[in-house]
Write an enzyme that holds these catalytic residues in place. Sequence first.
Site, PDB file in Angstrom:
ATOM      1  N   HIS B  78     -30.859 -37.955 -25.708  1.00 30.85           N
ATOM      2  CA  HIS B  78     -31.763 -37.703 -24.575  1.00 30.85           C
ATOM      3  C   HIS B  78     -32.032 -36.213 -24.392  1.00 30.85           C
ATOM      4  O   HIS B  78     -31.332 -35.518 -23.663  1.00 30.85           O
ATOM      5  CB  HIS B  78     -31.121 -38.275 -23.307  1.00 30.85           C
ATOM      6  CG  HIS B  78     -32.115 -38.573 -22.236  1.00 30.85           C
ATOM      7  ND1 HIS B  78     -32.304 -39.824 -21.722  1.00 30.85           N
ATOM      8  CD2 HIS B  78     -32.988 -37.777 -21.587  1.00 30.85           C
ATOM      9  CE1 HIS B  78     -33.248 -39.795 -20.801  1.00 30.85           C
ATOM     10  NE2 HIS B  78     -33.682 -38.559 -20.696  1.00 30.85           N
ATOM     11  N   HIS B  80     -35.200 -33.234 -23.843  1.00 29.78           N
ATOM     12  CA  HIS B  80     -36.599 -32.879 -23.595  1.00 29.78           C
ATOM     13  C   HIS B  80     -36.879 -31.556 -24.310  1.00 29.78           C
ATOM     14  O   HIS B  80     -36.452 -30.500 -23.856  1.00 29.78           O
ATOM     15  CB  HIS B  80     -36.866 -32.752 -22.094  1.00 29.78           C
ATOM     16  CG  HIS B  80     -36.665 -34.040 -21.354  1.00 29.78           C
ATOM     17  ND1 HIS B  80     -37.644 -35.000 -21.262  1.00 29.78           N
ATOM     18  CD2 HIS B  80     -35.586 -34.548 -20.704  1.00 29.78           C
ATOM     19  CE1 HIS B  80     -37.187 -36.041 -20.579  1.00 29.78           C
ATOM     20  NE2 HIS B  80     -35.934 -35.787 -20.230  1.00 29.78           N
ATOM     21  N   ARG B  82     -39.949 -30.507 -24.878  1.00 27.14           N
ATOM     22  CA  ARG B  82     -41.129 -29.951 -24.187  1.00 27.14           C
ATOM     23  C   ARG B  82     -42.326 -29.643 -25.084  1.00 27.14           C
ATOM     24  O   ARG B  82     -43.337 -29.173 -24.587  1.00 27.14           O
ATOM     25  CB  ARG B  82     -40.766 -28.665 -23.417  1.00 27.14           C
ATOM     26  CG  ARG B  82     -39.672 -28.819 -22.391  1.00 27.14           C
ATOM     27  CD  ARG B  82     -40.115 -29.680 -21.233  1.00 27.14           C
ATOM     28  NE  ARG B  82     -39.122 -29.682 -20.153  1.00 27.14           N
ATOM     29  CZ  ARG B  82     -38.841 -30.759 -19.417  1.00 27.14           C
ATOM     30  NH1 ARG B  82     -39.471 -31.897 -19.638  1.00 27.14           N
ATOM     31  NH2 ARG B  82     -37.957 -30.691 -18.459  1.00 27.14           N
ATOM     32  N   ASP B 170     -39.255 -42.433 -20.262  1.00 30.25           N
ATOM     33  CA  ASP B 170     -38.352 -41.592 -19.488  1.00 30.25           C
ATOM     34  C   ASP B 170     -39.078 -40.534 -18.658  1.00 30.25           C
ATOM     35  O   ASP B 170     -40.018 -39.904 -19.114  1.00 30.25           O
ATOM     36  CB  ASP B 170     -37.344 -40.887 -20.391  1.00 30.25           C
ATOM     37  CG  ASP B 170     -36.369 -40.066 -19.563  1.00 30.25           C
ATOM     38  OD1 ASP B 170     -35.640 -40.668 -18.765  1.00 30.25           O
ATOM     39  OD2 ASP B 170     -36.384 -38.831 -19.676  1.00 30.25           O
ATOM     40  N   HIS B 250     -29.090 -41.936 -18.552  1.00 28.33           N
ATOM     41  CA  HIS B 250     -28.487 -41.107 -17.491  1.00 28.33           C
ATOM     42  C   HIS B 250     -28.026 -41.863 -16.247  1.00 28.33           C
ATOM     43  O   HIS B 250     -28.453 -41.561 -15.135  1.00 28.33           O
ATOM     44  CB  HIS B 250     -29.420 -39.947 -17.099  1.00 28.33           C
ATOM     45  CG  HIS B 250     -30.867 -40.309 -16.873  1.00 28.33           C
ATOM     46  ND1 HIS B 250     -31.269 -41.246 -15.953  1.00 28.33           N
ATOM     47  CD2 HIS B 250     -32.002 -39.835 -17.451  1.00 28.33           C
ATOM     48  CE1 HIS B 250     -32.588 -41.328 -15.964  1.00 28.33           C
ATOM     49  NE2 HIS B 250     -33.056 -40.485 -16.877  1.00 28.33           N
ATOM     50  N   ASP B 325     -29.665 -35.190 -21.408  1.00 28.15           N
ATOM     51  CA  ASP B 325     -30.864 -35.097 -20.562  1.00 28.15           C
ATOM     52  C   ASP B 325     -31.263 -33.625 -20.376  1.00 28.15           C
ATOM     53  O   ASP B 325     -31.673 -33.202 -19.291  1.00 28.15           O
ATOM     54  CB  ASP B 325     -30.666 -35.776 -19.206  1.00 28.15           C
ATOM     55  CG  ASP B 325     -31.999 -36.035 -18.489  1.00 28.15           C
ATOM     56  OD1 ASP B 325     -33.062 -35.801 -19.090  1.00 28.15           O
ATOM     57  OD2 ASP B 325     -31.960 -36.467 -17.316  1.00 28.15           O
ATOM     58  N   HIS B 329     -36.584 -25.873 -17.601  1.00 28.22           N
ATOM     59  CA  HIS B 329     -37.642 -25.476 -16.667  1.00 28.22           C
ATOM     60  C   HIS B 329     -37.577 -23.973 -16.471  1.00 28.22           C
ATOM     61  O   HIS B 329     -36.492 -23.395 -16.463  1.00 28.22           O
ATOM     62  CB  HIS B 329     -37.480 -26.157 -15.307  1.00 28.22           C
ATOM     63  CG  HIS B 329     -37.765 -27.627 -15.325  1.00 28.22           C
ATOM     64  ND1 HIS B 329     -39.023 -28.132 -15.564  1.00 28.22           N
ATOM     65  CD2 HIS B 329     -36.959 -28.697 -15.135  1.00 28.22           C
ATOM     66  CE1 HIS B 329     -38.973 -29.457 -15.516  1.00 28.22           C
ATOM     67  NE2 HIS B 329     -37.732 -29.830 -15.271  1.00 28.22           N
ATOM     68  N   GLY B 344     -34.228 -31.407 -13.045  1.00 29.06           N
ATOM     69  CA  GLY B 344     -33.693 -31.305 -14.395  1.00 29.06           C
ATOM     70  C   GLY B 344     -32.928 -30.026 -14.662  1.00 29.06           C
ATOM     71  O   GLY B 344     -33.220 -28.978 -14.084  1.00 29.06           O
TER      72      GLY B 344
END
Lengths: 317, 452
Positions: B78, B80, B82, B170, B250, B325, B329, B344
């Site tokens: 899991h 991200h 981006r 997700d 999660h 996860d 950011h 997140g």
Amino acid sequence: MGTLGRKDLLDLEGLTAEEIGMILDEAEAFREVGLRPVKKVPALRGRTVINLFFEPSTRTATSFHLAAQRLSADVLDIKVGDSSVKKGETLLDTVATFEAMDLGVLILRTAHSGSAAFVARHSRASIVNAGDGMHEHPTQGLLDLFTLRRRFGRVEGLEVAIVGDVLHSRVARSDVWGLLKLGARVRLCGPATLCPQALAAVWEGAFPGRVRVVHELEAALEGADAVQVLRIQLERLQRFLFPSTREYSRHYCLTSARLRGAKPGCLVMHPGPMNRGLEISGGVADGPQSAIRGQVANGVAVRMAVLHLLAGSEEAA
Amino acid sequence: MNPDAPFPGRAEAAPLLITGARLIDPAAGVDGAMALLVEGGRVAALGPGAERRAAELPGVERHDAAGLWMLPGLVDLHVHLREPGQEGKETIASGTRAAAAGGITTVVAMPNTLPATDSVAIVELVRAKAREGGVVRVLPAAAVTKARQGAELAEIGELARAGVVVFTDDGDGVANAELMRRALEYGAMFGVLLVEHCEDKALSAGGVMNEGTVSLRLGLRGWPKAAEASYVARDLVLAEATGARVHFAHLSGRASLDLVRAAKAKGLRVTAETAPHYFALSEAWLAEHPYDTAGKMNPPLGSEEDRLAVVQALRDGTLDCIATDHAPHGGLDKNVEFDQAAFGILGLETSLALTLDVLVRPGRITPARAVELLSAKPAELLGLKGVRGTLAVGADADLCLVDPEEAWTVDPERFQSLSRNTPFAGRTLTGRVKRTLVAGRWVYADGRGILD
């Protein structure tokens, strides 16, 4: 920095009983100023005070404006629709722009809990929280304490009921912290959706046994020295929090008949603006036990005290 | 051929003999000091056989790993990354570097990219970027529904034929129960893994942190754990009705874990992951750091009861995996008021250390169980049993070397990730990744960084 020894007033949770007492004493002195024909003192002469309100407000903005004017500050009112500031970065940019104009005190109201603390961390100016989301509204809490102290001569030992939408109320949070710190006991009252039992746990650690949650207004009023009635916001209906204004008023409207269940002379407060007939009857709002107009007058004195203690120079005191 | 094989076109690395380390490989039933020989990107031999074979081979690189643990490369279900779409937060290059620094050698890239990864074309784009600039293996996941809109099924069959194993919307769950039912039935034909983000948005609406004493005190809108558990309950019913397998992303709440435990006892084909922050932190972190947006994630940090339930579920097998996860950011998303901040936190560079520090050192789980959770089981869920998640002979030579005794302090400024959003900044953790190997090549060395 003024005599309070703090840059900002963000909440009552973080103040000591002594600090609250100092502000209330100072407010007493400024209340005298309000009774004079010339209601001005030079305590903040040459300082810039900006009222930055991202939510509509008449009474709080006016009260702060008048307080700053009576202290001879230069005052600006800025009202912004929340839509124009979607990102905190822009909020910080706005504040930075004001700082370039030698900002002394920023009075800030936003719809977001913690926003005053957020700005305070990024700004050299004194920040006064005029209401941040559902968190706190410390000057309202202080003026409620001031109103109680003037009426009873003390806050310690009082039994105070707070009735209505406690869950979403920044006024209620500030009131409870202030009341507990000064030694009062609190009953929180409203339907379980707006005043959940879980609220009591917020204060249980620091003030064990001093906050009770009840769902019947009669039980909240029994033996109460004072009752603070909170405004019901009609948009709560859309989130299924109560069925109708009719049903709400049947259970929770403070009427003269219900008020008779409290201690004789029980003081009635409301932070305004009122929904007459919904949370409080006209008869009670205008009746002999109502302190509602006095609250407004006291608000100016308390805000003068806060501004002076945060930003006034020592010698002008 | 692995579609996610890194380093195309490069000369094959020299054979490598690692000696002196404690090899912890529960999938192979191994836990003990053992030499390991890599040839051609795969594990060629173990133990005395590895030493003997290395003595016969020319040009063997030798690496002394005395005092360290040698683990199969971690597999993170899991992440991200981006890219495409939000390259200011992370890219496939930077995210895989962060993974390498965390001992993670395979990442499943979440499909909530811009545009969403819902077609073979975007899957191929992600794979191409990973081949160009990635330093660990990237398995793109695809959306369950077109554009993640929750309205129509994505072309699951075509995507599966192109090698996609994980399907998930997700960031959102598949809210429409009929659509979820059909996704389970249809996806089962292709043996895919449907991963659900469990959030009933009617219950979580407006919420920014766990509903409880802390949210009531801070005046932040509460998000009840029932928003997760009620969704889990619905999906368990659908999984039972369809006979299809489902995997929960999660999980963070006690009630959800109780439901999964009961479903497993009944024999349902259900698996679940949690993220390190759900066993390392609770909402108490936000009481201590009021309105600090580094503590804002979806689902939100739970109560201490929830945290303890997560630890218990990791122990008793209710939870199968730890996945990060990893959700990068930037300042525009996080240096704002709590209500406005993005959900997140980062995870890749702290996941293993948090597992060792919070779970293994205090004896909550064994080192072997940690490897199951971080590597063996997620590899198995991806259909890579025997290939990843183990260092048995023939397996991919993906591994990490770990100093279980080294204490270090988390400093986001030193992260490989492009972002800095972590609540663990300043926290001292014991257990540090020293080296990471992917397909027989060193990609990370502590003190030197990424080895390009």
